[in-house]
Design a protein around this motif. Structure first.
Motif, PDB file in Angstrom:
ATOM      1  N   GLY A 138       0.810  -1.213   0.000  1.00  0.00           N
ATOM      2  CA  GLY A 138       0.000   0.000   0.000  1.00  0.00           C
ATOM      3  C   GLY A 138       0.845   1.266   0.000  1.00  0.00           C
ATOM      4  O   GLY A 138       0.495   2.261  -0.642  1.00  0.00           O
ATOM      5  N   HIS A 184       3.805   1.739  -1.400  1.00  0.00           N
ATOM      6  CA  HIS A 184       4.286   2.006  -2.764  1.00  0.00           C
ATOM      7  C   HIS A 184       3.141   2.379  -3.698  1.00  0.00           C
ATOM      8  O   HIS A 184       3.274   3.264  -4.544  1.00  0.00           O
ATOM      9  CB  HIS A 184       5.013   0.773  -3.304  1.00  0.00           C
ATOM     10  CG  HIS A 184       6.220   0.391  -2.511  1.00  0.00           C
ATOM     11  ND1 HIS A 184       7.262   1.244  -2.295  1.00  0.00           N
ATOM     12  CD2 HIS A 184       6.547  -0.765  -1.872  1.00  0.00           C
ATOM     13  CE1 HIS A 184       8.193   0.642  -1.555  1.00  0.00           C
ATOM     14  NE2 HIS A 184       7.776  -0.589  -1.285  1.00  0.00           N
ATOM     15  N   ALA A 185       1.996   1.703  -3.525  1.00  0.00           N
ATOM     16  CA  ALA A 185       0.845   1.999  -4.393  1.00  0.00           C
ATOM     17  C   ALA A 185       0.423   3.452  -4.214  1.00  0.00           C
ATOM     18  O   ALA A 185       0.087   4.146  -5.176  1.00  0.00           O
ATOM     19  CB  ALA A 185      -0.313   1.047  -4.074  1.00  0.00           C
ATOM     20  N   VAL A 213       2.281   6.018  -3.331  1.00  0.00           N
ATOM     21  CA  VAL A 213       3.246   6.902  -4.004  1.00  0.00           C
ATOM     22  C   VAL A 213       2.941   6.969  -5.503  1.00  0.00           C
ATOM     23  O   VAL A 213       2.865   8.050  -6.100  1.00  0.00           O
ATOM     24  CB  VAL A 213       4.692   6.401  -3.774  1.00  0.00           C
ATOM     25  CG1 VAL A 213       5.668   7.153  -4.678  1.00  0.00           C
ATOM     26  CG2 VAL A 213       5.086   6.544  -2.313  1.00  0.00           C
ATOM     27  N   LEU A 214       2.751   5.794  -6.109  1.00  0.00           N
ATOM     28  CA  LEU A 214       2.531   5.754  -7.554  1.00  0.00           C
ATOM     29  C   LEU A 214       1.201   6.396  -7.919  1.00  0.00           C
ATOM     30  O   LEU A 214       1.095   7.126  -8.913  1.00  0.00           O
ATOM     31  CB  LEU A 214       2.591   4.306  -8.066  1.00  0.00           C
ATOM     32  CG  LEU A 214       3.995   3.674  -7.974  1.00  0.00           C
ATOM     33  CD1 LEU A 214       3.938   2.169  -8.243  1.00  0.00           C
ATOM     34  CD2 LEU A 214       4.961   4.359  -8.951  1.00  0.00           C
ATOM     35  N   ASP A 230      11.481   7.997  -3.236  1.00  0.00           N
ATOM     36  CA  ASP A 230      10.306   7.157  -2.954  1.00  0.00           C
ATOM     37  C   ASP A 230       9.624   6.708  -4.238  1.00  0.00           C
ATOM     38  O   ASP A 230       9.129   5.588  -4.331  1.00  0.00           O
ATOM     39  CB  ASP A 230       9.320   7.878  -2.020  1.00  0.00           C
ATOM     40  CG  ASP A 230       8.735   9.139  -2.639  1.00  0.00           C
ATOM     41  OD1 ASP A 230       9.383   9.721  -3.541  1.00  0.00           O
ATOM     42  OD2 ASP A 230       7.633   9.549  -2.224  1.00  0.00           O
ATOM     43  N   ALA A 259       9.288   2.864  -5.457  1.00  0.00           N
ATOM     44  CA  ALA A 259       7.958   2.311  -5.727  1.00  0.00           C
ATOM     45  C   ALA A 259       7.892   1.715  -7.135  1.00  0.00           C
ATOM     46  O   ALA A 259       7.356   0.623  -7.354  1.00  0.00           O
ATOM     47  CB  ALA A 259       6.889   3.382  -5.548  1.00  0.00           C
ATOM     48  N   MET A 295       7.748  10.156 -14.970  1.00  0.00           N
ATOM     49  CA  MET A 295       7.469   8.810 -14.488  1.00  0.00           C
ATOM     50  C   MET A 295       7.180   7.847 -15.642  1.00  0.00           C
ATOM     51  O   MET A 295       7.494   6.666 -15.568  1.00  0.00           O
ATOM     52  CB  MET A 295       6.254   8.832 -13.550  1.00  0.00           C
ATOM     53  CG  MET A 295       6.553   9.220 -12.144  1.00  0.00           C
ATOM     54  SD  MET A 295       7.528   7.974 -11.264  1.00  0.00           S
ATOM     55  CE  MET A 295       6.194   7.009 -10.533  1.00  0.00           C
ATOM     56  N   VAL A 333      -6.709  -1.335  -5.676  1.00  0.00           N
ATOM     57  CA  VAL A 333      -5.626  -0.434  -6.065  1.00  0.00           C
ATOM     58  C   VAL A 333      -4.252  -1.090  -5.931  1.00  0.00           C
ATOM     59  O   VAL A 333      -3.317  -0.752  -6.660  1.00  0.00           O
ATOM     60  CB  VAL A 333      -5.698   0.871  -5.233  1.00  0.00           C
ATOM     61  CG1 VAL A 333      -5.612   0.565  -3.743  1.00  0.00           C
ATOM     62  CG2 VAL A 333      -4.608   1.846  -5.615  1.00  0.00           C
ATOM     63  N   LEU A 334      -4.126  -2.046  -5.017  1.00  0.00           N
ATOM     64  CA  LEU A 334      -2.837  -2.738  -4.879  1.00  0.00           C
ATOM     65  C   LEU A 334      -2.495  -3.480  -6.162  1.00  0.00           C
ATOM     66  O   LEU A 334      -1.341  -3.549  -6.577  1.00  0.00           O
ATOM     67  CB  LEU A 334      -2.877  -3.706  -3.683  1.00  0.00           C
ATOM     68  CG  LEU A 334      -3.193  -3.047  -2.330  1.00  0.00           C
ATOM     69  CD1 LEU A 334      -3.294  -4.098  -1.230  1.00  0.00           C
ATOM     70  CD2 LEU A 334      -2.139  -1.995  -1.993  1.00  0.00           C
ATOM     71  N   TYR A 338      -1.105  -1.345  -9.162  1.00  0.00           N
ATOM     72  CA  TYR A 338       0.273  -0.850  -9.159  1.00  0.00           C
ATOM     73  C   TYR A 338       1.348  -1.879  -8.863  1.00  0.00           C
ATOM     74  O   TYR A 338       2.324  -1.976  -9.603  1.00  0.00           O
ATOM     75  CB  TYR A 338       0.404   0.291  -8.142  1.00  0.00           C
ATOM     76  CG  TYR A 338      -0.393   1.505  -8.545  1.00  0.00           C
ATOM     77  CD1 TYR A 338       0.044   2.294  -9.600  1.00  0.00           C
ATOM     78  CD2 TYR A 338      -1.565   1.850  -7.897  1.00  0.00           C
ATOM     79  CE1 TYR A 338      -0.679   3.397 -10.007  1.00  0.00           C
ATOM     80  CE2 TYR A 338      -2.301   2.951  -8.294  1.00  0.00           C
ATOM     81  CZ  TYR A 338      -1.855   3.725  -9.348  1.00  0.00           C
ATOM     82  OH  TYR A 338      -2.572   4.815  -9.747  1.00  0.00           O
ATOM     83  N   VAL A 339       1.191  -2.610  -7.775  1.00  0.00           N
ATOM     84  CA  VAL A 339       2.379  -3.304  -7.268  1.00  0.00           C
ATOM     85  C   VAL A 339       2.210  -4.776  -6.925  1.00  0.00           C
ATOM     86  O   VAL A 339       3.205  -5.442  -6.622  1.00  0.00           O
ATOM     87  CB  VAL A 339       2.906  -2.605  -5.988  1.00  0.00           C
ATOM     88  CG1 VAL A 339       3.620  -1.323  -6.344  1.00  0.00           C
ATOM     89  CG2 VAL A 339       1.788  -2.370  -4.993  1.00  0.00           C
TER      90      VAL A 339
END
Lengths: 437, 437
Positions: A408, A410-411, A413-414, B86, B90, B174, B361-362, B365-366
């Protein structure tokens, strides 16, 4: 005299000549588009009534209801039971071998756990209901029934609906027998763009499916393109092609007949022979001239060889492979002494037939790998029809509280760099929960 | 007040109401078709010159050559190096996790030998060159760069060409950084249908690719449909959707924010909550009303919830799963006590997020699984973007002389029932050779 294009890689315009040879664009693409769009819209709106009208118009099939176009399932089995023994055996061998090969293509689910307890995975499942289109018309192809239905059945699809045109109501018993063996659950004597429309949108009688596969004529191909998104489709099929690479040491009659076997499909089919020995190309051409009069479909063969066939002379076999990779043929026969080595350097082909004994025709019927293959250079990106076309994947993500907090951060931040604040806040709730925990 | 549709499975017209809710058809589909077809034809004919004109018209990008639209590869790396720590971390975590998950999806070649020496197999290879389309416009999405490029890189694609619209020439650092991390080999500031056209047909500057992937706006989606066959495409993307199933025991603010995170994408995005507890639906609605004013993109959220959002009350959780399988959502969040059990009975979804901590949302992104997912009910037949989208298969058939003879007998029988005499003769040559041997 047999008319066929001769090319040589030594001619200065060879790259352009080769490109012209393999380029294929339907002559009346725009008209086909409009006709297909009209039929799709009509069947979508009027359902069964429209299907009946097109059947009457195109296949001279005059019936009162689409239910009468459905083929009773018992008729499939009895067609199989009534076949002569050699046909029944051949069909059974084909079905068994296609099934055995397909079993090896199955994609399996996976999942794994990470150190913090987060689990990731991929769930693989069969589609619920698929439609298979089987070309009829000039010739009925029982082999196509097997090649479309068996991989669906192996994938575990529970409803397999076959559409096959039946001009004047006629259908070969072998087609019905193949449907029985292949695991078809319902079958309709409906062809053309109207069959694609009925499968994509559903009608009062025909249930809507999730995916439509199988090759058809230009209208069927265009209809499939237009319904893509409403349903899945496998590919857009063009005319069938073979490219044979020969080192000049195979019986010229074998190669001549292998080229004929492709050319006899239809007038747009393409048969190309590539060889570094110009004398051998002459021998094959002489063999073709000798054998042609004895062929039942000699007119079709003659026309397709004249239109789209070619004998190509290369400097050596390495250059022959370059030609292969440019053409990206549907069928590639490597009639050479060391076919494995050559196959390793082939980048693009639907199916490769290795060695002098492996006639392409064996793959059409009984070898096992599917005969529905990418045409018109699409082997650059497409694959043979297979079990994987009837399976779909779903990603699985299950975060532990600790995992959700770590990810969460890192998410968040992105998400903020993308200007998506709700995304960021959604992640941050899970981060904060962990801080409290 | 926040406007959002309320439905209940107990209302008699629920099936129709649900279907109306999820049906999505672009309002001006016909116009989009024509515009896309015009741009495709123009770029195909005039190449770079047309690309430049559309860039000037749509993105106000006035340059003299397409080469000026190419982004220098060194600029990608320096964008990454210049990121705040950061963001760099990320992005790196995201790339690493997407790569690790993708590695597990790789399809492998297989081959096996039969008793008579016949060998069958399937050769799996990466595509040569692919184009990835990355949406820009309202928001630049670095995460989309990773989600498109990484699986291609893992598959082994040697040329990955990125197209990203850059309105007024602007591009987020980015996005460039993500292209560097993701393994993009060339990048162009070209968007819209003209980007798809350039990738499909090639221009003087942009090389033609074998496949185009990645979501875009309606023009991009339609252009992809129209070039399908010339190149491969992944899918035709509609607006993004989430369906959340909640048992009524998750913090209502968490669920409200999860719905917002979908709704904030654009006015056509869809956010649906399904729950058997009507009181809980009220609580979530109140939480949404409370939280909405604080959101940066509150106008978009408000519009998309009013247009396409819904709170659906079911009799129980079993019925909630029925709703899921009808909707076949792109994103499915199971915010319930026993999510694994529920996931087992889900037949259709792009990605499933299990448990209260696994915010959708997780996955954006990641988490690792790809965020390019089937929309608009296409999860019935389509899969997340994955390594398999960048691999293709070629069938291998190598018959021993004995195998060719045995298979040839059956092939000949089947060919003759199909009226294909050249097929039969081609097989019979190999049967006769065995008799002589």
């Amino acid at each position: 005299m047999l008319e066929i294009t001769r090319l040589s890689t030594t001619q200065p315009d060879f790259p352009e000549a080769l490109r012209r040879l393999v380029d294929w664009e339907a002559a009346d693409a725009h008209r086909v588009q409009e006709v297909a769009a009209g039929i799709l819209a009509d069947v979508r709106k009027r359902g069964d009534a429209a299907v009946l009208e097109y059947g009457a118009r195109f296949d001279r099939l005059h019936v009162d209801s689409v239910r009468e176009l459905e083929i009773d399932h018992a008729a499939l089995k009895s067609a199989f039971d009534s076949l002569p023994a050699d046909q029944r055996e051949a069909l059974q061998v084909a079905a068994d071998r296609v099934r055995a090969y397909a079993e090896r293509q199955k994609v399996e689910s996976f999942s794994f756990e990470e150190a913090d307890g987060t689990r990731l995975g991929q769930k693989v499942e069969p589609l619920d209901r698929v439609g298979i289109y089987v070309p009829g018309g000039k010739a009925a192809y029982p082999s196509s029934v097997l090649m479309n239905a068996v991989p669906a059945a192996v994938a575990g699809v529970s409803e397999i609906i076959m559409m096959v045109p039946a001009p004047d109501g006629q259908l070969a018993p072998m087609v019905l027998a193949a449907a029985y063996l292949g695991g078809v659950t319902r079958a309709f004597r409906i062809g053309g763009a109207q069959a694609v429309a009925a499968l994509a949108y559903g009608t009062e009688t025909v249930p809507a499916v999730d995916k439509i596969v199988g090759p058809g004529n230009a209208y069927v191909a265009e209809a499939k393109r237009q319904v893509f998104g409403v349903v899945g489709i496998d590919m857009i099929a063009g005319p069938s092609e073979i490219l044979v690479v020969c080192d000049g040491h195979t019986d010229p009659e074998w190669i001549a007949m292998d080229l004929f076997s492709q050319a006899e499909h239809d007038e747009d089919a393409q048969a190309i022979l590539v060889c570094p020995d110009p004398m051998y190309l002459d021998q094959v051409q002489q063999a073709m001239e000798r054998l042609l009069p004895g062929m039942e479909r000699s007119d079709i063969i003659r026309t397709s060889l004249a239109r789209r066939g070619a004998l190509i002379c290369t400097r050596d076999l390495t250059e022959a492979v370059d030609v292969v990779n440019t053409v990206a043929p549907e069928h590639l026969e490597l009639s050479v002494a060391e076919p494995e080595k050559m196959a390793d350097s082939v980048r693009h082909a639907g199916a490769i037939f290795l060695g002098r004994h492996t006639a392409e025709v064996l793959g059409d019927y009984v070898a096992g790998p599917d005969h529905v293959l990418p045409t018109s250079r699409t082997a650059r990106f497409a694959s043979p029809l297979g079990v994987y076309d009837f399976q779909k994947r779903t990603s699985l993500i299950q975060c532990s509280p600790a995992g959700a907090a770590a990810l969460g951060r890192h998410a968040s931040v992105l998400a903020r760099t993308e200007g998506l604040t709700a995304h960021a806040r959604s992640a941050e709730y899970r981060v904060e929960a962990s801080g409290r925990g």
